[in-house]
Design a protein around this motif. Structure first.
Motif, PDB file in Angstrom:
ATOM      1  N   LYS A   1     -64.518  62.916  19.136  1.00  0.00           N
ATOM      2  CA  LYS A   1     -63.182  62.603  18.935  1.00  0.00           C
ATOM      3  C   LYS A   1     -62.826  62.268  17.466  1.00  0.00           C
ATOM      4  CE  LYS A   1     -61.928  62.715  23.284  1.00  0.00           C
ATOM      5  NZ  LYS A   1     -61.402  63.942  23.671  1.00  0.00           N
ATOM      6  N   SER A   2     -63.850  62.034  16.606  1.00  0.00           N
ATOM      7  CA  SER A   2     -63.920  61.794  15.256  1.00  0.00           C
ATOM      8  C   SER A   2     -62.758  62.860  14.317  1.00  0.00           C
ATOM      9  CB  SER A   2     -65.051  61.515  14.437  1.00  0.00           C
ATOM     10  OG  SER A   2     -64.988  61.487  13.172  1.00  0.00           O
ATOM     11  N   GLN A   3     -62.165  62.468  13.529  1.00  0.00           N
ATOM     12  CA  GLN A   3     -61.200  63.337  12.754  1.00  0.00           C
ATOM     13  C   GLN A   3     -62.059  63.785  11.530  1.00  0.00           C
ATOM     14  OE1 GLN A   3     -57.893  64.065  13.493  1.00  0.00           O
ATOM     15  NE2 GLN A   3     -58.554  62.650  15.340  1.00  0.00           N
ATOM     16  N   ARG A   4     -63.222  63.378  11.313  1.00  0.00           N
ATOM     17  CA  ARG A   4     -64.170  63.825  10.347  1.00  0.00           C
ATOM     18  C   ARG A   4     -64.951  65.086  10.932  1.00  0.00           C
ATOM     19  NH1 ARG A   4     -66.205  59.325   6.049  1.00  0.00           N
ATOM     20  NH2 ARG A   4     -67.546  61.210   5.519  1.00  0.00           N
TER      21      ARG A   4
ATOM     22  N   ALA B   1     -63.414  69.155  15.199  1.00  0.00           N
ATOM     23  CA  ALA B   1     -62.819  68.942  13.764  1.00  0.00           C
ATOM     24  C   ALA B   1     -63.535  69.598  12.667  1.00  0.00           C
ATOM     25  CB  ALA B   1     -62.790  67.237  13.436  1.00  0.00           C
TER      26      ALA B   1
END
Length: 732
Positions: A268-271, A287
């Motif tokens: 789920k990380s945006q990175r 991402a």
């Protein structure tokens, strides 16, 4: 190497030692990985020569004997035994008979099965191997593995000390009359039933279970179970070893939960994130696929993470790998250039962490695009260059202040204003209060509150104390520096020259005001005489034509007198000559309207007055009289012919000021001229008999007190004036 924490092997070693059993340990590839001295003697081999050897290579005849069948059965989880055999297949020629037992074992359920091969030189009357016999009870009580033997009905026959400790029992007597099923969870009982069905088929088993101790505590245990046979070969019960693996299970669960949380954060990380193992990508998040322009993870899985690097960063990463190989210290966070699928390069911040997963050591690489950050840094550099040129200007004093209101840096102009050299400024800490005369502290306190609330200070006038004790008038403004709370930059302008110019302008204005006042005063006397004589003449003269002329003279002189009165009001406003008193709006407003009606012989309008003030209001009474008089006169002049004139006056608090609303139901104001009605000498129409100074006087008086006035037309008809007058200024 013997697995020391495997319960079956510990027990086998003890039994072998005290029963004079020989044993060999075989892995799933039939390689010998342990052998005891008794087996060395029986087979005539040396341990250091056979470890790691495949047993069928060492003893080729085994391939064609029933021994190999038993070994394969044990690898499949089935115990087998051969009795009254010679050592012929092992290339040993002897007439003695031996018993061979092949037992499966493994440490964990998910491990490969190994084989424990036990060899016993049989006497003329063969002994039955009975690990529960009295002669081994002492030995079994000394090991740290629990041993539990039950009969076919599930009742306990034997518990060693370790097993009693696990069950929180003092001895085996505490469990008499109780079936073993009372000490296991329902899930474990089902597992044991399945294992018992294997036992009927003479199959040993390894499985995990949940044991309920006497105090209700649940323990996770690894169970190695096997059936026990009587002389006829019939199953007479079961025996098992129990190893407490509660902590191990706890750690495994925590590891699993940790891995699940990590996976969720990872995905789920945006990175852009990837995980690699042995320099190969094994996992990427959405991402990363989006950032690098890939449609599927399959395009990257199995490849080296370096495929994502720009060519300009390959040497950088190679140097990092070289340092790691040389055990040199490297940063876990650093910057690199990457290239997406289409070859577009971008700068990024890389963060690398190493961690252990269930399947071994892995590397987590997190990538953050810092293109915007780099562009912002470039803009900041340009901005700093521009500001540096501004900072060095000889026109404006500039100083930086920290959160404690200490002056931390100042340009040459600022130091010149306060008469400090650079060396003198650096000698000691200087705070703004050190430069402020006592009578200006209150204004600085207001400025500080404005600074903290709004992030800036509007320009205001004050004085600074110079190093030599003299004073200098200045204009000051300030703003918080972006991203640095309570830290700001202060701009200072030397107002000495402006003060001189202002004083000269005030002197001229004062002289002009005196002249106008004197001229008005000198004119007002003769005008009054002319008006009086005209009124007398009108009463004495009988000639109609003469009376008409005298009426015109009276009308013109009264108009000139009104203009002079208004002019004197303007002069008074400009000269700042005011006397502040407490204003009673409930008394003042009706009196102004009554006086106006009496003097001008107007029809009596309807007045609605609403005053809602929580505290007394102080102001210049004559000015307020003039304001209401001009607004009322305006309402009366432009009243509607279709309805009775209604004037509503509202006075109420609004923040740190009061609001005055004057509303009428007249004809309103032409939208084409509404923005001009406050201009000097402006008249709304050609028929207007006024001087065009009334609303100009109103606006000037209000603005003199930092107030404001606005006007709008009402949809239902009429005009509405809004006036704001600050409290603080009128008090001061």
């Amino acid at each position: 190497m013997i697995r020391k924490n495997d319960a079956s092997l510990q027990l086998a070693e003890m039994l072998a030692r005290h029963e004079q059993l020989g044993y060999l340990l075989l892995d799933s590839d039939l390689r010998i990985f342990n052998i005891n001295s008794e087996a060395e003697y029986i087979f005539g081999i040396a341990k250091n020569e056979v470890l790691g050897c495949v047993i069928t290579d060492l003893f080729p005849s085994l391939k064609y004997s029933e021994h190999i069948t038993c070994i394969k059965e044990a690898l499949n989880g089935n115990s087998r035994e051969l009795r009254d055999l010679t050592l012929g297949p092992f290339s040993v020629f002897s007439s003695e008979l031996f018993r061979f037992s092949y037992l499966p074992f493994k440490e964990n359920i998910d491990e490969n099965t190994n084989v424990l091969m036990l060899v016993k030189n049989l006497p003329k009357t063969a002994e039955v191997f009975n690990p529960g016999g009295k002669k081994f009870e002492f030995i079994m009580d000394e090991i740290d593995v629990g041993i539990w033997e039950v009969d076919m009905k599930g009742y306990t026959l034997y518990l060693n000390k370790s097993m009693c400790s696990m069950l929180n029992l003092s001895s085996v007597n505490d469990i008499k009359g109780k079936a073993y099923t009372e000490f296991f969870t329902p899930r474990s009982i089902e597992s044991m039933k399945r294992q018992h069905r294997k036992g009927v088929k003479d199959v040993a088993s390894v499985f995990e279970g949940e044991l309920i101790s006497g105090n209700g505590k649940i323990l996770n245990v690894m169970i190695h179970g096997t059936p026990l046979f009587d002389d006829s070969g019939k199953v007479k019960g079961y025996i098992g070893t129990f190893t407490d693996i509660t902590l191990k299970i706890k750690y495994q669960r925590e590891l699993k939960n940790s891995e699940e949380r990590f996976r969720m954060l990872f995905e789920k990380s945006q990175r852009a994130n990837l995980i690699s193992k042995d320099y190969k990508i094994i996992l990427v998040n959405d991402a990363l696929l989006k950032k690098f322009g890939y449609s599927s993870a399959d395009e990257l899985i199995g490849k080296s993470p370096t495929v994502l690097l720009a060519l300009s960063s390959v040497e950088t990463i190679n140097e990092r790998i070289r340092k790691i190989n040389n055990k040199e210290e490297v940063e876990n966070t650093f910057e690199l250039f990457f290239s997406d699928k289409n070859g577009n390069e971008f700068p990024a911040e890389v963060e690398i962490t190493y961690f252990e997963l269930a399947d071994g050591k892995s590397t987590h690489i997190s990538i953050k695009d810092i293109t915007d950050q780099k562009l912002a840094e470039e803009e900041i550099k340009k901005s700093e260059a521009k500001f540096r040129s501004l900072f060095n200007t000889p026109m404006i004093g500039i100083a930086f202040t920290d959160s404690s209101y200490r002056i931390v840096e100042a340009n040459s102009k600022f130091l010149d204003i306060i008469k400090y050299t650079k060396e003198q400024f650096e000698e000691k800490e200087i705070y703004w209060k050190d430069l402020t005369p006592e009578e200006h502290i209150w204004r600085d306190d207001i400025a500080v509150q404005e600074f903290l609330k709004n992030g800036f200070i509007n320009p205001y006038e004050k004085e600074y104390l110079r190093r030599d004790g003299s004073r200098v008038p200045v204009f000051v403004a300030s703003a918080i520096l972006g991203g640095i709370n309570n830290t700001g930059v202060v701009f200072v302008i030397d107002a000495s020259e402006l003060k001189k110019s202002k004083e000269e302008a005030n002197k001229i204005a004062e002289e002009l005001s005196k002249f106008l006042y004197m001229a008005s005063h000198d004119l007002k006397g003769p005008l009054a005489s002319v008006i009086g004589l005209t009124m007398v003449a009108k009463n004495e003269v009988k000639d109609a034509k003469a009376i008409e002329y005298f009426s015109l003279i009276e009308k013109c002189t009264k108009k000139l007198d009104s203009s002079l009165v208004n002019l004197m009001k303007i002069i008074k406003i400009k000269s700042n000559v005011f006397e502040f008193v407490e204003i009673d709006f409930r008394k003042l407003v009706p009196e102004v309207l009554d006086t106006l009606i009496y003097q001008q012989a107007y029809d009596l309008p309807i007045l609605e007055l609403n005053v809602e003030l929580k505290a007394p209001f102080f102001s210049e009474e004559e000015l307020l009289v003039s304001i209401f008089q001009n607004l009322f006169e305006n309402s009366i002049k432009y009243k509607s012919l279709l309805r009775k004139l209604l004037i509503k006056v509202t006075v109420r608090d609004i923040n740190d000021a009061i609001e005055i609303i004057v509303e009428d139901n007249g004809r309103g104001i032409n939208s084409k001229i509404i923005n001009k009605i406050f201009d000097m000498f402006y008249r709304g129409d050609y028929d207007s008999k006024g001087s065009g100074l009334g609303l100009y006087i109103v606006q000037n008086g209000i603005e003199k007190f930092n107030g404001s006035i606005s006007v709008r037309n009402i949809e239902s008809g009429g005009a509405e004036f809004h006036i704001i007058l600050p409290r603080e200024l009128t008090r001061s």
